[in-house]
Design a protein around this motif. Sequence first.
Motif, PDB file in Angstrom:
ATOM      1  N   VAL A   1       0.859  -1.194   0.000  1.00  0.00           N
ATOM      2  CA  VAL A   1       0.000   0.000   0.000  1.00  0.00           C
ATOM      3  C   VAL A   1       0.893   1.241   0.000  1.00  0.00           C
ATOM      4  O   VAL A   1       2.066   1.177   0.357  1.00  0.00           O
ATOM      5  N   ALA A   2       0.316   2.376  -0.395  1.00  0.00           N
ATOM      6  CA  ALA A   2       0.995   3.671  -0.285  1.00  0.00           C
ATOM      7  C   ALA A   2       0.342   4.445   0.852  1.00  0.00           C
ATOM      8  O   ALA A   2      -0.884   4.491   0.946  1.00  0.00           O
ATOM      9  N   ARG A   3       1.159   5.045   1.704  1.00  0.00           N
ATOM     10  CA  ARG A   3       0.635   5.800   2.840  1.00  0.00           C
ATOM     11  C   ARG A   3       1.503   7.045   3.070  1.00  0.00           C
ATOM     12  O   ARG A   3       2.717   7.008   2.847  1.00  0.00           O
ATOM     13  N   GLY A   4       0.876   8.103   3.557  1.00  0.00           N
ATOM     14  CA  GLY A   4       1.618   9.289   3.966  1.00  0.00           C
ATOM     15  C   GLY A   4       2.034   9.134   5.417  1.00  0.00           C
ATOM     16  O   GLY A   4       1.189   9.139   6.316  1.00  0.00           O
ATOM     17  N   VAL A   5       3.326   8.954   5.661  1.00  0.00           N
ATOM     18  CA  VAL A   5       3.832   8.746   7.026  1.00  0.00           C
ATOM     19  C   VAL A   5       4.016  10.107   7.697  1.00  0.00           C
ATOM     20  O   VAL A   5       4.681  10.994   7.154  1.00  0.00           O
TER      21      VAL A   5
ATOM     22  N   GLU B   1       5.746  17.004   9.480  1.00  0.00           N
ATOM     23  CA  GLU B   1       6.245  16.490   8.200  1.00  0.00           C
ATOM     24  C   GLU B   1       5.365  15.332   7.748  1.00  0.00           C
ATOM     25  O   GLU B   1       4.866  14.571   8.572  1.00  0.00           O
ATOM     26  N   ILE B   2       5.168  15.229   6.443  1.00  0.00           N
ATOM     27  CA  ILE B   2       4.457  14.073   5.896  1.00  0.00           C
ATOM     28  C   ILE B   2       5.225  13.577   4.683  1.00  0.00           C
ATOM     29  O   ILE B   2       5.574  14.343   3.799  1.00  0.00           O
ATOM     30  N   THR B   3       5.542  12.280   4.693  1.00  0.00           N
ATOM     31  CA  THR B   3       6.353  11.694   3.630  1.00  0.00           C
ATOM     32  C   THR B   3       5.578  10.558   2.988  1.00  0.00           C
ATOM     33  O   THR B   3       5.166   9.611   3.674  1.00  0.00           O
ATOM     34  N   GLU B   4       5.390  10.641   1.692  1.00  0.00           N
ATOM     35  CA  GLU B   4       4.660   9.597   0.980  1.00  0.00           C
ATOM     36  C   GLU B   4       5.559   8.378   0.800  1.00  0.00           C
ATOM     37  O   GLU B   4       6.635   8.470   0.202  1.00  0.00           O
ATOM     38  N   ARG B   5       5.156   7.260   1.375  1.00  0.00           N
ATOM     39  CA  ARG B   5       5.868   5.983   1.158  1.00  0.00           C
ATOM     40  C   ARG B   5       4.979   5.139   0.254  1.00  0.00           C
ATOM     41  O   ARG B   5       3.890   4.735   0.651  1.00  0.00           O
ATOM     42  N   VAL B   6       5.451   4.891  -0.943  1.00  0.00           N
ATOM     43  CA  VAL B   6       4.548   4.312  -1.946  1.00  0.00           C
ATOM     44  C   VAL B   6       4.504   2.785  -1.907  1.00  0.00           C
ATOM     45  O   VAL B   6       3.665   2.179  -2.568  1.00  0.00           O
TER      46      VAL B   6
ATOM     47  N   PRO C   1       7.233  14.001 -17.475  1.00  0.00           N
ATOM     48  CA  PRO C   1       6.051  14.618 -18.097  1.00  0.00           C
ATOM     49  C   PRO C   1       4.806  13.741 -18.105  1.00  0.00           C
ATOM     50  O   PRO C   1       3.689  14.251 -18.068  1.00  0.00           O
ATOM     51  N   LEU C   2       4.963  12.420 -18.113  1.00  0.00           N
ATOM     52  CA  LEU C   2       3.793  11.543 -18.258  1.00  0.00           C
ATOM     53  C   LEU C   2       3.217  11.094 -16.923  1.00  0.00           C
ATOM     54  O   LEU C   2       2.064  10.658 -16.855  1.00  0.00           O
ATOM     55  N   LYS C   3       4.019  11.185 -15.848  1.00  0.00           N
ATOM     56  CA  LYS C   3       3.536  10.584 -14.595  1.00  0.00           C
ATOM     57  C   LYS C   3       3.630  11.470 -13.363  1.00  0.00           C
ATOM     58  O   LYS C   3       3.143  11.072 -12.298  1.00  0.00           O
ATOM     59  N   CYS C   4       4.235  12.659 -13.432  1.00  0.00           N
ATOM     60  CA  CYS C   4       4.337  13.471 -12.210  1.00  0.00           C
ATOM     61  C   CYS C   4       2.928  13.832 -11.725  1.00  0.00           C
ATOM     62  O   CYS C   4       2.022  14.057 -12.521  1.00  0.00           O
ATOM     63  N   GLU C   5       2.771  13.848 -10.385  1.00  0.00           N
ATOM     64  CA  GLU C   5       1.454  14.131  -9.803  1.00  0.00           C
ATOM     65  C   GLU C   5       1.567  15.174  -8.704  1.00  0.00           C
ATOM     66  O   GLU C   5       2.508  15.173  -7.917  1.00  0.00           O
ATOM     67  N   TYR C   6       0.572  16.016  -8.659  1.00  0.00           N
ATOM     68  CA  TYR C   6       0.479  17.134  -7.710  1.00  0.00           C
ATOM     69  C   TYR C   6      -0.408  16.676  -6.557  1.00  0.00           C
ATOM     70  O   TYR C   6      -1.629  16.653  -6.671  1.00  0.00           O
ATOM     71  N   PHE C   7       0.229  16.262  -5.441  1.00  0.00           N
ATOM     72  CA  PHE C   7      -0.509  15.650  -4.337  1.00  0.00           C
ATOM     73  C   PHE C   7      -0.840  16.672  -3.248  1.00  0.00           C
ATOM     74  O   PHE C   7      -0.069  17.598  -2.989  1.00  0.00           O
ATOM     75  N   LEU C   8      -1.971  16.468  -2.568  1.00  0.00           N
ATOM     76  CA  LEU C   8      -2.341  17.320  -1.439  1.00  0.00           C
ATOM     77  C   LEU C   8      -1.241  17.389  -0.360  1.00  0.00           C
ATOM     78  O   LEU C   8      -0.913  18.486   0.114  1.00  0.00           O
ATOM     79  N   PRO C   9      -0.648  16.254   0.059  1.00  0.00           N
ATOM     80  CA  PRO C   9       0.387  16.338   1.098  1.00  0.00           C
ATOM     81  C   PRO C   9       1.571  17.217   0.685  1.00  0.00           C
ATOM     82  O   PRO C   9       2.194  17.850   1.537  1.00  0.00           O
ATOM     83  N   PHE C  10       1.857  17.280  -0.603  1.00  0.00           N
ATOM     84  CA  PHE C  10       2.944  18.125  -1.092  1.00  0.00           C
ATOM     85  C   PHE C  10       2.642  19.597  -0.791  1.00  0.00           C
ATOM     86  O   PHE C  10       3.492  20.342  -0.293  1.00  0.00           O
TER      87      PHE C  10
ATOM     88  N   LEU D   1       3.299  24.437   2.917  1.00  0.00           N
ATOM     89  CA  LEU D   1       2.695  25.469   3.768  1.00  0.00           C
ATOM     90  C   LEU D   1       3.200  25.374   5.213  1.00  0.00           C
ATOM     91  O   LEU D   1       3.417  26.392   5.875  1.00  0.00           O
ATOM     92  N   ILE D   2       3.409  24.148   5.700  1.00  0.00           N
ATOM     93  CA  ILE D   2       3.949  23.967   7.057  1.00  0.00           C
ATOM     94  C   ILE D   2       5.378  24.507   7.115  1.00  0.00           C
ATOM     95  O   ILE D   2       5.752  25.253   8.024  1.00  0.00           O
ATOM     96  N   ARG D   3       6.197  24.143   6.119  1.00  0.00           N
ATOM     97  CA  ARG D   3       7.603  24.571   6.105  1.00  0.00           C
ATOM     98  C   ARG D   3       7.727  26.094   6.015  1.00  0.00           C
ATOM     99  O   ARG D   3       8.661  26.678   6.557  1.00  0.00           O
ATOM    100  N   GLU D   4       6.791  26.712   5.317  1.00  0.00           N
ATOM    101  CA  GLU D   4       6.817  28.174   5.172  1.00  0.00           C
ATOM    102  C   GLU D   4       6.233  28.887   6.393  1.00  0.00           C
ATOM    103  O   GLU D   4       6.236  30.125   6.456  1.00  0.00           O
ATOM    104  N   GLY D   5       5.696  28.112   7.344  1.00  0.00           N
ATOM    105  CA  GLY D   5       5.107  28.716   8.535  1.00  0.00           C
ATOM    106  C   GLY D   5       3.749  29.354   8.275  1.00  0.00           C
ATOM    107  O   GLY D   5       3.269  30.160   9.082  1.00  0.00           O
TER     108      GLY D   5
END
Length: 306
Positions: free
Chosen positions: A165-169, A180-185, A244-253, A258-262
Motif C-alpha cells: 500500500v501507499a501511505r503518507g507517514v 512532516e508528511i512523507t509519501e511511502r509508496v 512529463p507523463l507521470k508526475c502528480e500534484y498531491f495534497l500532502p505536497f 505550507l507547514i515549512r513556510e510557517g
Amino acid sequence: MKKPVLIIMAAGMGSRYGGLKQIDPVDEGGHIIMDFSIYDAVKAGFEKVIFIIKKENEQDFKEKIGNRLEQWIEVEYVFQDIANLPEGFEVPEGRVKPWGTAHAVLSCLPVVDGPFAVINADDYYGQQAFRMIYEFLADHEDTDKFQYTMVGYLLENTLTENGHVARGVCETDQNGKLTEITERVRIEKHEDGPAYTEDDGATWTSLSGDTVVSMNMWGFTKSMMPEIRDRFAAFLTENLPKNPLKCEYFLPFVVDELIREGKAEVTVLKSRDRWYGVTYREDKPVVVKAIQDLKDQGLYPQNLWD
C-alpha cells in the motif's frame, strides 16, 4: 461561518475494475463503501457533498450512486479535467494520467467558499473520523496561520494481507501538530512488522505499527483553494521536464510546503478505527465481513438509511 462541506475524490473510481458498473457492493443491500462514508458524514453534520468525477462518467455515476443519495444530502458535481492547467501549460503528448489529488481538489475552486473536508471515494474511514473532522472544521477559523486538520490512522490498522500500500507517514510535535508528511509508496506487512522499500524490494526499512499515517482525509479552510491554484504552475515548471507523463500534484505536497513556510498549522486528529478498502480484489471478503460485523454491533442499520 459557513458550514463545512464534504468533497469526495471519485474521478478514479472503478478504474481498477474496468468502469463504475463493476464496482462491487459490500453488503446485501447493494451498497458500496462510499455509501457508508456518506451515512457517517450525514450523522456527523455534513449537509452537502461535492463529487469530483470524470465528465465521461457523469451519467453512470449519477445512475449508480449520486441520484439515490440526493434524498439524504445535497449533491453537487465537478469534473476533473486533465487539460485544466495554468496559463502557458499544455498536456504533454501521450499523457493520460490525471494530475493527482491536489489537482482534483482544484476542480472545486469555483464552488467552494468555506471550510471543507476531503476524502477518497473508496476508503472506509469510520464514524469517529467524520465526527472529529466536522467538529474541528465547524469550530476553527484561520488565525495568523491557516488552521487545517487531518485524520491520522495507526499504520497497523491500514495494511492489507494481499500486497503493498501507499501511505503518507506523519511526524507530529508534542502538541499534536503535523511537522512532516512523507509519501511511502510501497509499505508491506512482514512477519516482524510493517516495512517500506524505495528500491523495489532490494532493501526494507522497518516502521512501527503505531506510526500515524494519512489516508487522505483532510480538513481545510477556504484559504487552501487559492494556495493549491497558485502553487500548481511552479510544481509543473519543476516536474514536467523530469517526468512529463507521470508526475502528480498531491495534497500532502502542498500541505508540507505550507507547514515549512510557517503559513499553516495542521492538527492531527487520531482515529482508533480500522481503515478498510479494496486495494486488491482479495480484500473484498474482508471488507464485506467487517461491514456486517459493524452492523451486528449496531453501528449501522442492517438496511442502510433505514
